[in-house]
Design a protein around this motif. Structure first.
Motif, PDB file in Angstrom:
ATOM      1  N   ILE A 125      32.793  46.019   9.089  1.00  0.00           N
ATOM      2  CA  ILE A 125      32.788  45.198   7.864  1.00  0.00           C
ATOM      3  C   ILE A 125      33.145  46.061   6.646  1.00  0.00           C
ATOM      4  N   GLU A 126      32.627  47.284   6.607  1.00  0.00           N
ATOM      5  CA  GLU A 126      32.987  48.211   5.523  1.00  0.00           C
ATOM      6  C   GLU A 126      34.507  48.450   5.547  1.00  0.00           C
ATOM      7  N   GLY A 127      35.056  48.596   6.728  1.00  0.00           N
ATOM      8  CA  GLY A 127      36.511  48.781   6.869  1.00  0.00           C
ATOM      9  C   GLY A 127      37.277  47.566   6.365  1.00  0.00           C
ATOM     10  N   GLN A 128      36.726  46.367   6.611  1.00  0.00           N
ATOM     11  CA  GLN A 128      37.390  45.152   6.106  1.00  0.00           C
ATOM     12  C   GLN A 128      37.398  45.150   4.577  1.00  0.00           C
ATOM     13  N   ALA A 129      36.306  45.636   3.964  1.00  0.00           N
ATOM     14  CA  ALA A 129      36.238  45.700   2.498  1.00  0.00           C
ATOM     15  C   ALA A 129      37.303  46.667   1.955  1.00  0.00           C
ATOM     16  N   ARG A 130      37.514  47.773   2.697  1.00  0.00           N
ATOM     17  CA  ARG A 130      38.560  48.718   2.269  1.00  0.00           C
ATOM     18  C   ARG A 130      39.949  48.117   2.473  1.00  0.00           C
ATOM     19  N   ALA A 171      43.226  27.046   3.373  1.00  0.00           N
ATOM     20  CA  ALA A 171      42.405  28.185   2.931  1.00  0.00           C
ATOM     21  C   ALA A 171      41.049  27.691   2.433  1.00  0.00           C
ATOM     22  N   ILE A 172      41.039  26.556   1.727  1.00  0.00           N
ATOM     23  CA  ILE A 172      39.770  25.980   1.243  1.00  0.00           C
ATOM     24  C   ILE A 172      38.891  25.590   2.435  1.00  0.00           C
ATOM     25  N   ALA A 173      39.501  24.961   3.436  1.00  0.00           N
ATOM     26  CA  ALA A 173      38.725  24.557   4.627  1.00  0.00           C
ATOM     27  C   ALA A 173      38.119  25.774   5.324  1.00  0.00           C
ATOM     28  N   ARG A 174      38.900  26.854   5.429  1.00  0.00           N
ATOM     29  CA  ARG A 174      38.359  28.079   6.070  1.00  0.00           C
ATOM     30  C   ARG A 174      37.179  28.633   5.264  1.00  0.00           C
ATOM     31  N   LEU A 175      37.316  28.547   3.947  1.00  0.00           N
ATOM     32  CA  LEU A 175      36.284  29.042   3.037  1.00  0.00           C
ATOM     33  C   LEU A 175      35.001  28.214   3.160  1.00  0.00           C
ATOM     34  N   VAL A 176      35.169  26.906   3.198  1.00  0.00           N
ATOM     35  CA  VAL A 176      34.012  26.003   3.287  1.00  0.00           C
ATOM     36  C   VAL A 176      33.306  26.199   4.629  1.00  0.00           C
ATOM     37  N   ARG A 177      34.076  26.428   5.664  1.00  0.00           N
ATOM     38  CA  ARG A 177      33.489  26.557   7.008  1.00  0.00           C
ATOM     39  C   ARG A 177      33.003  27.962   7.330  1.00  0.00           C
ATOM     40  N   SER A 178      33.307  28.921   6.482  1.00  0.00           N
ATOM     41  CA  SER A 178      32.855  30.300   6.796  1.00  0.00           C
ATOM     42  C   SER A 178      31.587  30.618   6.020  1.00  0.00           C
ATOM     43  N   ALA A 218      28.721  37.656  -3.051  1.00  0.00           N
ATOM     44  CA  ALA A 218      29.711  38.431  -3.805  1.00  0.00           C
ATOM     45  C   ALA A 218      31.119  38.178  -3.249  1.00  0.00           C
ATOM     46  N   LEU A 219      31.222  38.122  -1.914  1.00  0.00           N
ATOM     47  CA  LEU A 219      32.513  37.848  -1.273  1.00  0.00           C
ATOM     48  C   LEU A 219      33.009  36.444  -1.611  1.00  0.00           C
ATOM     49  N   GLN A 220      32.073  35.507  -1.598  1.00  0.00           N
ATOM     50  CA  GLN A 220      32.398  34.115  -1.898  1.00  0.00           C
ATOM     51  C   GLN A 220      32.932  33.990  -3.332  1.00  0.00           C
ATOM     52  N   ALA A 221      32.320  34.741  -4.244  1.00  0.00           N
ATOM     53  CA  ALA A 221      32.765  34.702  -5.639  1.00  0.00           C
ATOM     54  C   ALA A 221      34.193  35.256  -5.757  1.00  0.00           C
ATOM     55  N   ALA A 251      37.432  35.981   7.218  1.00  0.00           N
ATOM     56  CA  ALA A 251      37.110  36.722   8.448  1.00  0.00           C
ATOM     57  C   ALA A 251      35.914  37.647   8.201  1.00  0.00           C
ATOM     58  N   MET A 252      35.910  38.290   7.051  1.00  0.00           N
ATOM     59  CA  MET A 252      34.827  39.217   6.721  1.00  0.00           C
ATOM     60  C   MET A 252      33.510  38.449   6.523  1.00  0.00           C
ATOM     61  N   THR A 253      33.579  37.299   5.873  1.00  0.00           N
ATOM     62  CA  THR A 253      32.382  36.479   5.673  1.00  0.00           C
ATOM     63  C   THR A 253      31.808  36.036   7.011  1.00  0.00           C
ATOM     64  N   LYS A 254      32.697  35.652   7.934  1.00  0.00           N
ATOM     65  CA  LYS A 254      32.243  35.244   9.271  1.00  0.00           C
ATOM     66  C   LYS A 254      31.559  36.408   9.997  1.00  0.00           C
ATOM     67  N   ALA A 255      32.118  37.603   9.853  1.00  0.00           N
ATOM     68  CA  ALA A 255      31.535  38.779  10.512  1.00  0.00           C
ATOM     69  C   ALA A 255      30.135  39.056   9.958  1.00  0.00           C
TER      70      ALA A 255
END
Lengths: 113, 113, 113, 113
Positions: free
Chosen positions: C38-43, D106-113, D68-71, C64-68
């Motif tokens: 996940i750190e690697g995904q942030a980079r 992309a919105i759908a992926r965001l809502v579902r993740s 933070a990622l979501q933002a 993908a990172m949020t899912k992880a």
């Protein structure tokens, strides 16, 4: 929670004008059908609680209902982008900025709910 | 989407036995009230589509309804943990593992929906 | 955002006692590996922004990172339920109620984030 | 998970042309800063697991990181709508439809993740 009344035709903003229609309108029946099914799910959940069904089975139904609602949101949003937002972008100026900001806020509410 | 029939008393698993009650039962009326309100929100959404309200206003209502459903889920889940899962943990053995696994799957469905 | 310091061994609450271990500990290496990825995904995301990649491709990586991250949460939570919560349920009393309440709040934060 | 290579300038699609810029570019430094902070959160989580911190405290940090990622996603999406989608809407034709469809996915992926 309140549903603002539709403005009079005479005072209606651009998106209410006779030559503009909300994106979802040409699929109104489909949306009504989906919402009636969701209403039925809400009634089914009441029966489950009434009959004291197992918590996990109730939770499974709530997840199914949430997914159905989410699909309605995503459908409405796509039609809103492709009709109202695209129309505003073409009209240009402030209206476009306003529509994008408004849509972005709706997306944020959707993502956070 | 289907609600499995309650098993006969004779074949009922541990959690349906007379000396066990689902966690939510002592707040049954509260849950029924919340679910009736959610059913009302589903009908309100149909009226909004029927009356061709503005998409963004419909989306706002869908978000409110999703939040209300989510609150029902979280409430049911907490009561399930504090009653069924705690009882299974005390009984020990396989039943405890099974209940934890089942609750975890319900949480995963909730998080992903 | 801050990570509270571990309390001294002398003042440690029940769950820090030598005869108790956090559920995830026996899979510590697996969690460290997932978090490093996940750190690697942030980079990777920083490189994409640096290189001015297409927004939608960046959004796909963020999803993908949020899912992880979500998978890490669900894994930790399941192990917490099956170790700490089950142990507290067996110990009984207030500790059990407290652990259930605490876990429920963590689930709510997870569902809403 | 893979980040597709940027196409050559000669074969670049409309959105890569010199007279078009991704929406987020004028706030590139802000996004890099936010992503570096998220990378730091991923490292902080590794330390917490390493130090065998309490599961619930780890979960709280994961929720903060997810938020933070979501933002970041919501910010990028708003800029994408107000730049790329609006530009495509003005250009008209197929490009507009394509951009709306792509943003909706992309919105759908965001809502579902």
């Amino acid at each position: 929670m309140t549903t603002p009344d539709q403005p009079d035709a005479t005072t209606a903003p651009a998106e209410e004008s006779p030559d503009h229609q909300h994106g979802y309108i040409h699929r109104k029946d489909e949306y009504l059908k989906r919402l009636r099914r969701i209403e039925g799910q809400a009634r089914g959940l009441q029966r489950m609680v009434e009959d004291e069904k197992y918590c996990i089975d109730i939770l499974t139904q709530v997840s199914a209902m949430t997914k159905a609602l989410q699909a309605v949101s995503l459908g409405l949003l796509e039609e809103h982008l492709s009709h109202c937002v695209v129309a505003a972008a073409r009209a240009g100026g402030r209206e476009a900025d306003e529509k994008v900001r408004e849509a972005s806020e709706a997306i944020a509410r959707l993502v956070r709910s």
